[in-house]
Structure formats: C-alpha cells, structure tokens
Scaffold this active site. Structure first.
Site, PDB file in Angstrom:
ATOM      1  N   LYS A  27       0.845  -1.203   0.000  1.00 58.14           N
ATOM      2  CA  LYS A  27       0.000   0.000   0.000  1.00 58.14           C
ATOM      3  C   LYS A  27       0.877   1.248   0.000  1.00 58.14           C
ATOM      4  O   LYS A  27       2.074   1.179   0.289  1.00 58.14           O
ATOM      5  CB  LYS A  27      -0.938  -0.018   1.202  1.00 58.14           C
TER       6      LYS A  27
ATOM      7  N   ARG B 266     -10.387   0.620  14.845  1.00 57.27           N
ATOM      8  CA  ARG B 266     -10.237   1.408  13.613  1.00 57.27           C
ATOM      9  C   ARG B 266     -11.318   0.938  12.648  1.00 57.27           C
ATOM     10  O   ARG B 266     -12.355   1.572  12.556  1.00 57.27           O
ATOM     11  CB  ARG B 266      -8.819   1.227  13.060  1.00 57.27           C
TER      12      ARG B 266
ATOM     13  N   TYR C  77      18.171  29.995   5.562  1.00 56.61           N
ATOM     14  CA  TYR C  77      17.090  30.741   6.225  1.00 56.61           C
ATOM     15  C   TYR C  77      17.281  30.737   7.733  1.00 56.61           C
ATOM     16  O   TYR C  77      17.670  29.716   8.312  1.00 56.61           O
ATOM     17  CB  TYR C  77      15.739  30.069   5.927  1.00 56.61           C
TER      18      TYR C  77
ATOM     19  N   MET D 293      13.426  24.047   0.734  1.00 57.17           N
ATOM     20  CA  MET D 293      12.465  23.202   0.029  1.00 57.17           C
ATOM     21  C   MET D 293      13.164  22.226  -0.931  1.00 57.17           C
ATOM     22  O   MET D 293      12.812  21.048  -1.003  1.00 57.17           O
ATOM     23  CB  MET D 293      11.465  24.066  -0.746  1.00 57.17           C
TER      24      MET D 293
HETATM   25  C1  PLP Z   1      -4.113  -3.929   8.112  1.00 63.25           C
HETATM   26  C2  PLP Z   1      -2.634  -3.861   7.915  1.00 63.25           C
HETATM   27  N1  PLP Z   1      -1.939  -4.993   7.764  1.00 63.25           N
HETATM   28  C3  PLP Z   1      -0.605  -4.987   7.580  1.00 63.25           C
HETATM   29  C4  PLP Z   1       0.109  -3.825   7.553  1.00 63.25           C
HETATM   30  C5  PLP Z   1       1.602  -3.872   7.371  1.00 63.25           C
HETATM   31  O1  PLP Z   1       2.260  -3.302   8.469  1.00 63.25           O
HETATM   32  P1  PLP Z   1       3.834  -3.368   8.630  1.00 63.25           P
HETATM   33  O2  PLP Z   1       4.430  -2.467   7.621  1.00 63.25           O
HETATM   34  O3  PLP Z   1       4.087  -2.953  10.016  1.00 63.25           O
HETATM   35  O4  PLP Z   1       4.203  -4.782   8.372  1.00 63.25           O
HETATM   36  C6  PLP Z   1      -0.567  -2.612   7.710  1.00 63.25           C
HETATM   37  C7  PLP Z   1       0.173  -1.361   7.693  1.00 63.25           C
HETATM   38  O5  PLP Z   1      -0.083  -0.388   8.301  1.00 63.25           O
HETATM   39  C8  PLP Z   1      -1.983  -2.632   7.899  1.00 63.25           C
HETATM   40  O6  PLP Z   1      -2.680  -1.505   8.056  1.00 63.25           O
END
Ligand code: PLP
Length: 380
Positions: free
Chosen positions: A38, A136, A273, A322
């Site tokens: 992700k 969550r 800066y 930046m």
């Molecule tokens: C539902 C879920 N599973 C797995 C993971 C993977 O987590 P990690 O990178 O700590 O292995 C995440 C990441 O936030 C998650 O939200």
C-alpha cells in the site's frame, strides 16, 4: 565513484527483497505471505516491489485502496489483491471488474456491498475484518457482545464470498507486560471467533493477523497468512525497539543527491534561512540539491545529521530548504559540483533520519516525494 542520475534520487535494491522475504519465512514457517504494497509500497514503488515479491514466490498482495489495486492490475499483477481499507460505493464496480478482494469494514458495509452485488447479479470477493481492539475498522468482536451474530451474518450474504478473516495488532511492537497481554487477548478473541464460526459449520477462510512486529514478536501463530509491509524492505518501524527475533534483513533503499555549488565561508558568515548556522572558522560548504519537498524532513535542520560526501561523513548545517540543503565539507578534499552525496545507504540508515524526525520509518519512507526518481540500485 557513483555517477549522478538526477538532482536527487532513490535507488532501490529490488533483488534484496527475495532475501528479506526468506528471513520472514524463517520466522513464520508455513504461514504464507500477503505482501503489503500500500501507499506505493511505502513509497518504494508498488509495481516494482510487487514484481520482486512475485519473484520471491508471493502470490497475494495487500493495498489500502481500490485505486492502488487497479494500478497493480493494470501493470499485469494478476494475483489476489486484498483492499485493506474502505472502498466508497461509487467504486464498487471496480471490485467486480478487477476481481479484487474487499475488506468488510463493518457489518453495515457488508450489506451495502451485498445490495450492490445483488442488483448486478455479481459476486464480490471479501475478507471479514475483525476488530479485536484496534478500534479502527472491522466487525467488533468481544465475547460478551452480540457481535458474533454480525460476523456470522456476513458469511451468509448471497453475493459476498467471504474468503478470509483477519484482524490487526496496535501494539505488537511493544514487549511490556500490558501490551503483550493486550496482543495475546486479541489473538484469543480472533481464535475464539474462528472456532465459533467453525462450530456453526462456517468455513472462516484464510486467517491472518500478523503485521511486521506481529511476525517479529509472535512468529509462531501458524495462521494461513501474515501481512508484512516494512520487513521485506529490510527495516522495522524503529530500530531501537527491542524485538523477540534476530532476522538479518538487507535495507533496500538508498537516497542520493548532487552537489551544486561549493564555497568557502569566512568566520561569522551564516548559512540558509534563519541564519542558524554561523561559521566559527573558515568553512567549506557544499550546497546539495535535495530538500524537504523531496522528503528530507525540515525538522532535521541543525541537528548535526551526517551524510556521506565522497565517502566522508559530513554534517548538515543550517536550515533545510524546500529543494536544497547545505553540508560542511571542510574536511573533504576535491569536492566539486556534480559529486554525489549519500543520505541513506553506504551504512547510513533510514532509522537515523526517522529518529531525528521523531517519527517511524513508515512515515519517513512514505514521505519521499513523487518527484524523486526511483531507480533500480546500481553498484550492488
Ligand atoms: C491492516 C494492515 N496490515 C498490515 C500492515 C503492514 O504493516 P507493517 O508495515 O508494520 O508490516 C498494515 C500497515 O499499516 C496494515 O494496516
């Protein structure tokens, strides 16, 4: 010496992912892996990481959104893809079209999906998310609740095929007594829900709960899958956190940038800066073309962070801008425009940056800007 590629860039050792996956497998044995890719694989390239994970034998991926899943499909990733987060109803069609697996984030949400699928006489693939304490997403499960009925119910929806069940740990990284008791209670609740489903002749499907720290600290759970994100990148969230295992990971990320200008300051002259760095003695300064808009957190300014210039450790001085920052290169001979400065890699860990920025590696990695080219590591 490494040749510059761009003004600033990442190099990623995708081949090392197979080694890191093997290290995970040593811990979890027969438990298979859902590769969590992700947020563009935490900034390191979802498609490239997925392909590297495929080479390492992984056939199941986890993303946070339907768009991330579609990106994988459009790039030829045909394996199972679980969407860990919420998909809004306007996008339910993509779940069907691309054969994606949606997390059931609540019982009401499962019914919404059912309504959509029934209207089109389609079947939507799903995993039931069980909330065992993270609060969550997920169907809340506590033994003293009516919630088992809500869980059971989603397995009976005609147009939703529940192929798995999972939960998530909020404190698997913490080995203090309370945190361990909390995590163990989550595992008990998860097991209990599964057993109750089985007792009613419902196949719960593929079971998974371990994120990276769940793997490092609770390696023997023996579920069908685990869900590492960070680990295959060769890092943990925080290298100072004690863990129950000793894997030998190879960090896959390096970050480099170019020297653009070299100049001498006279004593009393200042840099950047706010003028927070003042030369005490004649000081040679290199301006380097990377800044906070590339993902180098501005909070690292004036903290004495070291980077490598032509192999020599040198200190970042003055406020990070930046697109640029400045480095004290007084002790480095022959520094010139075009020389490559290493921020991560060559023994410099991402953890140092994370610590100085008071965050976790997850955020440091996902903060690497889109404009930073990501290329396959050269000079392995
Ligand atoms: C539902 C879920 N599973 C797995 C993971 C993977 O987590 P990690 O990178 O700590 O292995 C995440 C990441 O936030 C998650 O939200």
């Amino acid at each position: 010496m490494l040749k510059a590629y761009s003004r600033a860039w990442c190099e990623i050792d995708y081949d090392a992912i197979a080694h890191n996956v093997d290290e995970v497998r040593k811990l979890v044995g027969n438990t298979k892996i859902i590769g969590i890719v992700k947020a563009n694989a935490y900034g390191l390239g979802a498609v490239e990481c997925s392909r590297a994970l495929q080479k390492a034998g992984i056939r199941f991926f986890g993303v946070s959104s339907v768009d991330e899943a579609v990106e994988l499909r459009e790039n030829g990733i045909e394996d199972d893809i679980l969407i860990l987060g919420y998909t809004p109803p306007e996008h339910f069609g993509k779940l069907v079209r691309y054969g994606l697996i949606q997390s059931l984030v609540s019982n009401a949400y499962a019914h919404k999906l059912e309504e959509y699928a029934a209207a089109g006489n389609a079947t939507i693939r799903a995993h039931a998310k069980l909330d065992t304490g993270m609060n969550r997403t997920g169907i809340i499960y506590q033994p003293d609740h009516k919630h088992f009925d809500e869980l059971k119910d989603v397995y009976h929806l005609d147009h939703i095929r529940v192929e798995g069940i999972f939960s998530h740990f909020p404190v698997s990284d913490d080995l203090n007594e309370d945190a361990v008791a909390f995590t163990k209670r989550q595992i008990e609740l998860f097991d209990e829900a599964i057993e109750r489903l089985k007792a009613e002749n419902i196949d719960p499907g593929a079971r998974h709960i371990q994120n990276s720290y769940g793997i490092l600290n609770y390696m023997d759970l023996g579920y069908d899958y685990c869900r590492p994100g960070l680990l295959y990148m060769g890092v943990t969230s925080d290298d100072e956190v004690e863990i129950q295992s000793a894997p030998d990971f190879i960090p896959i990320l390096s970050i480099y940038a170019n020297v653009s200008v070299v100049k001498w300051l006279k004593p009393g002259e200042t840099v950047s800066y706010g003028r927070h760095f003042k030369a005490e003695k004649p000081t040679k300064v290199a301006t380097v073309s990377i800044g906070y808009a590339d993902g180098l957190p501005r909070i690292l300014s004036n903290q004495g962070l070291k980077v490598r210039v032509n192999g020599v450790l040198c200190e970042l001085i003055g406020n990070i801008c930046m697109d640029q920052c400045m480095v004290d290169v007084t002790d480095v001979e022959n520094v010139q425009e075009g020389d490559v400065v290493c921020f991560i890699g060559e023994g410099l860990t991402v953890d140092r940056i994370t610590r100085a920025a008071h965050t976790i590696n997850n955020e440091t990695l996902t903060s690497i800007a889109a404009r930073m080219p990501r290329l396959e590591k050269r000079n392995k």
